[in-house]
Write an enzyme that holds these catalytic residues in place. Structure first.
Site, short mmCIF file in Angstrom:
data_model
loop_
_atom_site.label_atom_id
_atom_site.label_comp_id
_atom_site.label_asym_id
_atom_site.label_seq_id
_atom_site.Cartn_x
_atom_site.Cartn_y
_atom_site.Cartn_z
N GLU A 59 -0.10 -9.42 -1.02
CA GLU A 59 -1.50 -9.75 -0.77
C GLU A 59 -2.29 -9.72 -2.07
O GLU A 59 -3.19 -10.53 -2.29
CB GLU A 59 -2.10 -8.78 0.25
CG GLU A 59 -1.55 -9.01 1.66
CD GLU A 59 -2.05 -7.96 2.63
OE1 GLU A 59 -1.70 -6.79 2.44
OE2 GLU A 59 -2.80 -8.32 3.55
N ALA A 83 0.87 -1.19 0.00
CA ALA A 83 0.00 0.00 0.00
C ALA A 83 0.90 1.23 0.00
O ALA A 83 2.08 1.15 0.35
CB ALA A 83 -0.88 -0.02 1.24
N GLU A 109 4.50 -5.66 7.04
CA GLU A 109 3.69 -4.65 7.72
C GLU A 109 4.06 -4.49 9.20
O GLU A 109 3.91 -3.43 9.77
CB GLU A 109 2.21 -4.99 7.61
CG GLU A 109 1.62 -4.76 6.23
CD GLU A 109 1.78 -5.96 5.31
OE1 GLU A 109 2.63 -6.82 5.57
OE2 GLU A 109 1.04 -6.02 4.32
N GLY A 164 0.82 -5.20 0.81
CA GLY A 164 -0.35 -5.26 -0.05
C GLY A 164 -0.01 -5.78 -1.43
O GLY A 164 -0.86 -6.35 -2.12
N1 T1G Z 1 4.62 3.47 0.01
C1 T1G Z 1 5.07 4.69 -0.36
N2 T1G Z 1 6.35 4.96 -0.73
C2 T1G Z 1 7.20 3.92 -0.74
C3 T1G Z 1 6.81 2.60 -0.37
C4 T1G Z 1 5.44 2.40 -0.01
N3 T1G Z 1 4.98 1.22 0.31
N4 T1G Z 1 7.90 1.81 -0.48
C5 T1G Z 1 8.91 2.58 -0.89
N5 T1G Z 1 8.51 3.84 -1.05
C6 T1G Z 1 9.33 4.95 -1.53
C7 T1G Z 1 10.41 5.31 -0.53
O1 T1G Z 1 9.92 6.21 0.44
C8 T1G Z 1 11.44 5.95 -1.46
O2 T1G Z 1 10.96 7.25 -1.75
C9 T1G Z 1 11.32 5.15 -2.75
O3 T1G Z 1 10.01 4.54 -2.69
C10 T1G Z 1 12.37 4.07 -2.87
O4 T1G Z 1 12.30 3.30 -1.66
C11 T1G Z 1 -2.63 -3.16 3.16
C12 T1G Z 1 -1.07 -1.97 5.05
C13 T1G Z 1 10.30 -1.72 -1.81
C14 T1G Z 1 12.20 -2.89 -0.66
O5 T1G Z 1 6.46 -2.03 3.90
O6 T1G Z 1 10.63 -2.06 1.85
O7 T1G Z 1 0.92 -2.75 2.26
O8 T1G Z 1 12.91 8.54 -0.83
O9 T1G Z 1 14.62 3.90 -0.87
O10 T1G Z 1 15.98 0.52 -1.01
O11 T1G Z 1 -1.51 -4.95 4.15
O12 T1G Z 1 11.11 0.64 -0.30
O13 T1G Z 1 12.82 7.97 -3.28
O14 T1G Z 1 11.21 9.64 -2.31
O15 T1G Z 1 13.30 2.00 0.19
O16 T1G Z 1 15.18 -0.09 -3.36
C15 T1G Z 1 3.92 -2.57 3.03
C16 T1G Z 1 8.16 -0.74 2.01
C17 T1G Z 1 3.21 -1.27 3.07
C18 T1G Z 1 7.45 -2.05 1.75
C19 T1G Z 1 12.60 -0.86 -2.05
N6 T1G Z 1 5.09 -2.46 2.19
N7 T1G Z 1 9.20 -0.46 1.05
O17 T1G Z 1 13.77 -0.57 -1.34
O18 T1G Z 1 14.18 1.79 -2.18
S1 T1G Z 1 1.79 -1.29 4.16
C20 T1G Z 1 6.29 -2.17 2.72
C21 T1G Z 1 10.40 -1.14 1.09
C22 T1G Z 1 0.74 -2.40 3.39
C23 T1G Z 1 -1.29 -3.78 3.40
C24 T1G Z 1 -0.36 -2.97 4.22
C25 T1G Z 1 11.44 -0.68 0.13
C26 T1G Z 1 11.61 -1.55 -1.10
P1 T1G Z 1 12.05 8.43 -2.06
P2 T1G Z 1 13.67 2.77 -1.02
P3 T1G Z 1 14.88 0.38 -1.99
#
Ligand code: T1G
Length: 681
Positions: free
Chosen positions: A105, A63, A125, A102
């Site tokens: 999911e 998400a 999450e 998500g």
């Molecule tokens: N939402 C918004 N922005 C995100 C994002 C996300 N999920 N993931 C990454 N970004 C942005 C980050 O802020 C950065 O922005 C750029 O993308 C590159 O990220 C309903 C509730 C995917 C492994 O927890 O683990 O789904 O600084 O520097 O090192 O059940 O990003 O460039 O402006 O980290 O190559 C669950 C979180 C969400 C994954 C990539 N998902 N992201 O790593 O790049 S909650 C996560 C990561 C959810 C559902 C629930 C990593 C990455 P900027 P980065 P990276």
């Protein structure tokens, strides 16, 4: 029409390609594109099966975290998921990069999942103080079973594709670089089969039904790791529902209930804040991302002690050769042996192979002279914290190292500008302050001297990420950021035990707040003779050391210890503390409530953080939080000192400081007076 979606048909196979940089997060544009694509292909009779694939670096990464707490927009995740899951045509998720949260999911909603070997899938999450709130807690157990689901969702660890295939989290592997072709081919094999839905499966959860002990035992085993967090407990409850509630939709209701508890919690707000805070640190306002960086292909490290050895390992781990310099052969040999031992311990745990150990060890060039550093791109000095020693070394480096070499000091508090002045190239001098153990701790304070060039700063910030660190930029001051603000906690703890509260009362309050241990337990663990203290005046610690009480390692310290190193309150320490209080003329006020202990120790840390900001030592409040969380294990579910102070209320912090007789910083007073915060805009 959403610009994020492209819809093509290849001989009866509908292909939905989503392109929403940077990570195809399931934000508004992505959801609109999915909604559009699936409605289109559901209505198109020529389409017999659907492939869902992403452009860019990765399949959906979850998400859009930035949307939480904001009013919902456009088709909701659940609406889109329902369209996909209840469609009449089989859907294949084609996964590359990291299908997380998500994103995974969504893959579970599809009927099949195919991934390239380099892909990873996971439900992280928990790191955001949340649980997989789009059906993950109900679907994943139906694939991998209860036990594995508990581990996968409470660790949040990504699962590599090959392992995911074994676990059933994906159904097939595609050839690297041929994901789309292989996914379309896979779709052809299932075109005539009725769509299989994960939600309909019971075989993996039924065997665990009616066994509450599974969850009780799991929580007991992980009590230490989960302490203070909310999310793991709700994740376990949601997984239990997957086993106990056969009706999938009722299980989803339970998941939503448990998710709602988390998404509205301070802990999750703190952890979502921290997710972005950690990614913000490498953005330096006056050093644009277009700033050229200097290639660092070879490194020299001076000092093969604990810090030098740990620093060296960071570069060996990414295949960068290191010339390791010590003054004496015996110290050099010992340093190299410790590095080897560390790698062998890792190999013994199955986390690397013997061959990888040798590959990394082969990258070390031991040397007994600084002359060996003439051609390296970067030198990191990690010797004794004595200014004269460092200035002597930097003077020599200036004479020996090639033009264009970066000269870095690992100093933890000395004046980098004074060190730089020992060279004729102060613009090439920077601080790289690692935290011990340097090969483990993720914080790297990049210290910017008055004359350090933008290119060197940009290079240091980039290099930090390449070695798996989180860089926090600091200007020059005593202790930079983490050590400077956290020294306030120690100072207040030393003062407080003279006023009545015992070391164990202080430690318990700080432990219950969320730190792994309190200040006095820490000092006893590290050693009273090791923890630096300006002993020009009499202190309790000095009195304890005089009695040869060095902590756990010898005769106890603030606590007494039995042979198993179990701590008990020490009458000897108590007498020394009372004697010292009398010597200082301080009357005991007896015990105080734990929350007052927390305020007394941590409000001054917040105040120092405010000073670090108003002195422009740190760029932003969230950097201070990252430094405290990564450098001192400040509990992440509080968001760090500055975020936590915002949740306490800055007016209350100001009043608390004034009651302690501590002058609040100008910035803190101004923000409090204006009803503003450090971290909430
Ligand atoms: N939402 C918004 N922005 C995100 C994002 C996300 N999920 N993931 C990454 N970004 C942005 C980050 O802020 C950065 O922005 C750029 O993308 C590159 O990220 C309903 C509730 C995917 C492994 O927890 O683990 O789904 O600084 O520097 O090192 O059940 O990003 O460039 O402006 O980290 O190559 C669950 C979180 C969400 C994954 C990539 N998902 N992201 O790593 O790049 S909650 C996560 C990561 C959810 C559902 C629930 C990593 C990455 P900027 P980065 P990276």
């Amino acid at each position: 029409m959403s610009e994020a979606g492209t819809y093509t048909v290849e001989d009866g196979i509908g292909i939905i390609t989503i392109d929403s940089p940077p990570v195809n997060a399931l934000g508004y544009n992505t959801r609109v594109a999915l909604d559009e694509g699936f409605r289109k292909f559901t209505a198109d009779d020529s389409v017999k099966a659907i492939v869902l694939i992403c452009a860019g670096r990765t399949f959906f990464a979850g998400a859009d975290i930035s949307e939480f707490g904001k009013p919902p927009r456009g088709p909701g995740l659940h609406d889109v998921f329902d369209i996909i899951e209840n469609g009449s045509k089989p859907v294949v998720a084609a996964i590359h990069g990291t299908a997380l949260g998500g994103g995974y999911e969504l893959a579970l909603i599809c009927n099949y999942r195919i991934a390239v070997p380099s892909a990873k899938v996971g439900l992280p999450e928990v790191n955001l103080g949340l649980l997989p709130g789009a059906g993950g807690t109900q679907r994943l157990p139906r694939i991998v079973g209860i036990d594995k689901a508990l581990d996968i969702m409470t660790t949040g660890a990504p699962v590599p594709a090959k392992k995911a295939l074994e676990l059933g989290m994906i159904d097939a592997l595609a050839e690297e670089g041929k994901l789309k072709e292989d996914a379309v081919a896979f779709a052809r094999t299932i075109v005539d089969q009725p769509p299989v839905r994960v939600r309909d499966r019971q075989d993996k959860v039924a065997p665990s039904r009616g066994k509450p002990e599974i969850y009780a035992d799991f929580l007991k085993k992980n009590a230490r790791a989960f302490r203070g967090f909310k999310a793991p407990f709700n994740i376990v409850k949601a997984i239990e529902a997957a086993a106990e509630i056969e009706d999938f939709d009722k299980g989803m209701e339970r998941e939503r209930e448990l998710f709602q508890e988390l998404v509205t919690s301070t802990e999750s707000a703190a952890q979502r804040y921290y997710f972005f805070a950690e990614r913000e640190t490498s953005k330096v306002p006056d050093v644009p991302s277009s700033t050229p960086t200097i290639p660092v292909k070879t490194v020299g490290v001076i000092g093969a002690g604990t810090m030098g050895g740990g620093i060296t390992m960071n570069f060996l781990n990414i295949g960068v050769p290191v010339t390791l310099v010590e003054m004496k052969q015996e110290a050099l040999d010992r340093g190299v042996a410790v590095i080897r031992k560390n790698y062998e311990n890792t190999a013994a745990k199955g986390r690397m192979t013997a061959e990888q150990v040798e590959q990394r060890m082969a990258l070390i060039t031991p040397a007994l002279s600084i002359d060996a550093l003439a051609e390296v791109d970067l030198v990191i000095e990690a010797v004794f914290e004595e200014m004269s020693v460092k200035k002597d070394i930097f003077g020599k480096l200036d004479a020996v190292c090639k033009q264009g070499a970066i000269l870095a000091s690992n100093t933890s508090f000395l004046d980098l500008d004074e060190i730089a002045a020992a060279t004729k190239r102060p613009d090439w001098v920077v601080g790289l302050h690692f935290f011990s153990p340097a090969n483990v701790m993720r914080l790297l304070e990049v210290v910017r001297g008055e004359k350090t060039s933008n290119e060197v700063i940009a290079t240091a910030m980039k290099l930090a990420k390449q070695i798996g660190k989180v860089p926090v930029l600091s200007r020059v001051c005593n202790g930079f950021i983490a050590n400077r603000i956290m020294s306030q906690r120690g100072r207040q703890a030393d003062a407080l035990i003279l006023e009545g509260p015992t070391p164990q009362e202080v430690d318990k309050a700080i432990y219950d707040y969320g730190f792994a241990m309190g200040p006095f337990q820490m000092i006893d663990l590290v050693g009273l003779d090791v923890i630096g203290r300006d002993e020009t005046e009499r202190t309790v610690r000095g009195d304890l050391v005089k009695q040869d009480r060095l902590g756990q390692k010898k005769n106890g310290g603030y606590y007494d210890y039995d042979e198993k190193r179990t701590a008990t309150p020490s009458p000897v320490a108590a007498e020394l503390i009372a004697d010292f209080a009398k010597f200082k003329g301080i009357a005991s006020t007896g015990s105080i409530p734990a929350e007052d202990v927390v305020a007394r120790l941590l409000y001054p840390v917040v105040n120092e953080g405010a000073k670090v900001l108003e002195e422009n030592i740190a760029i932003r409040a969230s950097d201070v939080d990252v430094a405290a969380i990564l450098g001192y294990n400040w509990p992440v579910y509080t968001g760090g000192p500055m975020f936590w102070a915002d949740t306490v209320g800055l007016a209350k912090v100001v009043a608390g400081l004034e009651k302690m007789g501590i002058e609040p910083s100008k910035l803190l007073k101004t923000l409090a007076a204006e009803g503003k915060t450090f971290t909430q805009g």
